[in-house]
Enzyme design. Structure first.
Site, PDB file in Angstrom:
ATOM      1  N   HIS A  70     -83.055 -29.469 -26.230  1.00 15.57           N
ATOM      2  CA  HIS A  70     -83.112 -30.728 -26.981  1.00 15.57           C
ATOM      3  C   HIS A  70     -81.857 -30.962 -27.826  1.00 15.57           C
ATOM      4  O   HIS A  70     -81.284 -30.033 -28.382  1.00 15.57           O
ATOM      5  CB  HIS A  70     -84.353 -30.731 -27.893  1.00 15.57           C
ATOM      6  CG  HIS A  70     -84.279 -29.663 -28.939  1.00 15.57           C
ATOM      7  ND1 HIS A  70     -83.681 -29.871 -30.159  1.00 15.57           N
ATOM      8  CD2 HIS A  70     -84.696 -28.371 -28.933  1.00 15.57           C
ATOM      9  CE1 HIS A  70     -83.742 -28.764 -30.865  1.00 15.57           C
ATOM     10  NE2 HIS A  70     -84.354 -27.830 -30.151  1.00 15.57           N
ATOM     11  N   HIS A 116     -68.756 -28.087 -16.827  1.00 16.52           N
ATOM     12  CA  HIS A 116     -69.583 -27.445 -15.795  1.00 16.52           C
ATOM     13  C   HIS A 116     -70.451 -26.391 -16.480  1.00 16.52           C
ATOM     14  O   HIS A 116     -69.936 -25.436 -17.065  1.00 16.52           O
ATOM     15  CB  HIS A 116     -68.671 -26.794 -14.752  1.00 16.52           C
ATOM     16  CG  HIS A 116     -69.389 -26.125 -13.632  1.00 16.52           C
ATOM     17  ND1 HIS A 116     -68.746 -25.601 -12.549  1.00 16.52           N
ATOM     18  CD2 HIS A 116     -70.717 -25.881 -13.414  1.00 16.52           C
ATOM     19  CE1 HIS A 116     -69.618 -25.071 -11.717  1.00 16.52           C
ATOM     20  NE2 HIS A 116     -70.826 -25.219 -12.225  1.00 16.52           N
TER      21      HIS A 116
HETATM   22  C1  LIG Z   1     -63.897 -14.789 -17.795  1.00 16.22           C
HETATM   23  C2  LIG Z   1     -63.245 -14.798 -16.440  1.00 16.22           C
HETATM   24  C3  LIG Z   1     -62.712 -16.213 -16.121  1.00 16.22           C
HETATM   25  C4  LIG Z   1     -62.047 -13.850 -16.531  1.00 16.22           C
HETATM   26  O1  LIG Z   1     -61.372 -13.834 -15.332  1.00 16.22           O
HETATM   27  P1  LIG Z   1     -59.956 -13.065 -15.247  1.00 16.22           P
HETATM   28  O2  LIG Z   1     -59.008 -13.655 -16.247  1.00 16.22           O
HETATM   29  O3  LIG Z   1     -59.549 -13.091 -13.806  1.00 16.22           O
HETATM   30  O4  LIG Z   1     -60.274 -11.620 -15.769  1.00 16.22           O
HETATM   31  P2  LIG Z   1     -60.348 -10.251 -14.952  1.00 16.22           P
HETATM   32  O5  LIG Z   1     -61.326 -10.335 -13.827  1.00 16.22           O
HETATM   33  O6  LIG Z   1     -58.943  -9.851 -14.634  1.00 16.22           O
HETATM   34  O7  LIG Z   1     -60.937  -9.253 -16.041  1.00 16.22           O
HETATM   35  C5  LIG Z   1     -60.198  -8.849 -17.166  1.00 16.22           C
HETATM   36  C6  LIG Z   1     -61.060  -7.906 -17.965  1.00 16.22           C
HETATM   37  O8  LIG Z   1     -62.125  -8.655 -18.575  1.00 16.22           O
HETATM   38  C7  LIG Z   1     -63.404  -8.163 -18.162  1.00 16.22           C
HETATM   39  N1  LIG Z   1     -64.274  -9.325 -17.907  1.00 16.22           N
HETATM   40  C8  LIG Z   1     -63.996 -10.364 -17.110  1.00 16.22           C
HETATM   41  N2  LIG Z   1     -65.000 -11.258 -17.169  1.00 16.22           N
HETATM   42  C9  LIG Z   1     -65.914 -10.757 -18.014  1.00 16.22           C
HETATM   43  C10 LIG Z   1     -67.161 -11.240 -18.461  1.00 16.22           C
HETATM   44  N3  LIG Z   1     -67.645 -12.419 -18.048  1.00 16.22           N
HETATM   45  N4  LIG Z   1     -67.856 -10.507 -19.335  1.00 16.22           N
HETATM   46  C11 LIG Z   1     -67.354  -9.297 -19.769  1.00 16.22           C
HETATM   47  N5  LIG Z   1     -66.165  -8.812 -19.362  1.00 16.22           N
HETATM   48  C12 LIG Z   1     -65.450  -9.524 -18.498  1.00 16.22           C
HETATM   49  C13 LIG Z   1     -63.126  -7.383 -16.862  1.00 16.22           C
HETATM   50  O9  LIG Z   1     -64.092  -6.375 -16.667  1.00 16.22           O
HETATM   51  C14 LIG Z   1     -61.755  -6.828 -17.150  1.00 16.22           C
HETATM   52  O10 LIG Z   1     -61.902  -5.705 -17.995  1.00 16.22           O
HETATM   53  P3  LIG Z   1     -60.882  -4.442 -17.918  1.00 16.22           P
HETATM   54  O11 LIG Z   1     -59.532  -5.004 -18.271  1.00 16.22           O
HETATM   55  O12 LIG Z   1     -61.417  -3.500 -18.922  1.00 16.22           O
HETATM   56  O13 LIG Z   1     -60.952  -3.967 -16.510  1.00 16.22           O
HETATM   57  C15 LIG Z   1     -64.207 -14.410 -15.281  1.00 16.22           C
HETATM   58  O14 LIG Z   1     -64.420 -12.990 -15.235  1.00 16.22           O
HETATM   59  C16 LIG Z   1     -65.570 -15.071 -15.395  1.00 16.22           C
HETATM   60  O15 LIG Z   1     -66.491 -14.600 -16.064  1.00 16.22           O
HETATM   61  N6  LIG Z   1     -65.690 -16.201 -14.683  1.00 16.22           N
HETATM   62  C17 LIG Z   1     -66.918 -16.976 -14.632  1.00 16.22           C
HETATM   63  C18 LIG Z   1     -67.452 -16.972 -13.201  1.00 16.22           C
HETATM   64  C19 LIG Z   1     -68.636 -17.897 -13.032  1.00 16.22           C
HETATM   65  O16 LIG Z   1     -69.405 -18.128 -13.926  1.00 16.22           O
HETATM   66  N7  LIG Z   1     -68.739 -18.474 -11.847  1.00 16.22           N
HETATM   67  C20 LIG Z   1     -69.808 -19.411 -11.562  1.00 16.22           C
HETATM   68  C21 LIG Z   1     -69.368 -20.450 -10.589  1.00 16.22           C
HETATM   69  S1  LIG Z   1     -70.640 -21.601 -10.266  1.00 16.22           S
END
Ligand SMILES: CC(C)(COP(=O)(O)OP(=O)(O)OC[C@H]1O[C@@H](n2cnc3c(N)ncnc32)[C@H](O)[C@@H]1OP(=O)(O)O)[C@@H](O)C(=O)NCCC(=O)NCCS
Length: 212
Positions: free
Chosen positions: A138, A147
């Site tokens: 709400h 998104h």
């Molecule tokens: C936040 C996000 C954008 C980061 O992406 P990125 O910049 O490529 O980051 P990386 O994958 O290189 O990860 C970097 C570090 O952050 C950590 N990390 C990444 N995403 C995380 C999350 N959501 N929660 C906790 N830790 C996360 C990784 O484990 C990594 O840790 P490390 O350095 O200790 O190994 C991505 O992980 C994410 O969560 N995207 C959302 C995906 C989603 O919701 N998709 C739905 C589509 S409908």
């Protein structure tokens, strides 16, 4: 009785495009795609890709609504704005299994996918994706071209700015404000306000990157 077949042009032949096409068919539309991969690519599953985005802008389609099914918020915003300038009507697609309060508002160009719940006095602006099984409680407001990813819950009176991306399975507690262009990582629990143009994740979510 109006027996005219409803037609929908979908911009973006992607995975999200497939979900939108499926929803559109459930709602009784005949669909076709426009994607800049045309003419290299002419099919998405069994659906026809019939032209590029500029081809769509160039044709005067009678009785055709348009939706932009591009996951990137900034690109979706740009395409929607061009379509509006060219006089196209943006569709508003709400899955029959979604629950939208009679007191909620959902603007044009937005898709609300299966199982989502939008509660009383929530307001969803133009061009948003309210993804599968997400919950918008709400009085919550979601700004244009944001998104809300699958299975995410925004509690009461949350404010999400423009072009935000709230990652899959995240939870945002009541009264929180998330400013424009901010990305919340998957599975986060947001308990403090987030500024504009940052990436934040974790439980509790903390800012890990500034994008400006
Ligand atoms: C936040 C996000 C954008 C980061 O992406 P990125 O910049 O490529 O980051 P990386 O994958 O290189 O990860 C970097 C570090 O952050 C950590 N990390 C990444 N995403 C995380 C999350 N959501 N929660 C906790 N830790 C996360 C990784 O484990 C990594 O840790 P490390 O350095 O200790 O190994 C991505 O992980 C994410 O969560 N995207 C959302 C995906 C989603 O919701 N998709 C739905 C589509 S409908």
């Amino acid at each position: 009785m109006n027996n005219q077949i409803k037609k929908l042009a979908i911009v973006g032949a992607s995975g999200h495009g497939k979900v939108v096409a499926d929803l559109a068919e459930v709602l009784g539309y005949k669909v076709c795609f426009y994607d800049d991969a045309y003419p290299t690519k002419t099919q998405l599953e069994h659906w026809d890709i019939v032209g590029t985005f500029n081809d769509l802008l160039a044709c005067k389609l009678e009785n055709v609504e348009v939706i932009v099914a591009i996951g990137n918020n900034v690109v979706r915003k740009q395409k929607c704005n061009e379509l509006k300038q060219f006089g196209f009507d943006l569709a508003r697609l709400i899955h029959p299994s979604a629950t939208v309060s009679q007191y909620a508002k959902v603007a044009e160009g937005t898709v609300v996918l299966a199982g989502a719940v939008i509660n009383a006095f929530a307001e969803i602006s133009s061009g948003c994706i309210i993804n599968t099984s997400s919950i918008i409680e709400h009085d919550t407001k979601v700004g244009e071209y944001s998104h809300i990813c699958p299975n995410t819950a925004l509690a009461g009176a949350v404010s999400v700015g423009e072009c935000c991306w709230i990652g899959v399975g995240s939870q945002v507690i009541q009264l929180i404000s998330i400013d424009d262009n901010t990305l919340v990582g998957a599975g986060s629990v947001v308990v403090k306000n987030l500024p504009a143009d940052v990436t934040a994740f974790g439980s509790p979510a903390v800012v890990v990157k500034c994008c400006k």
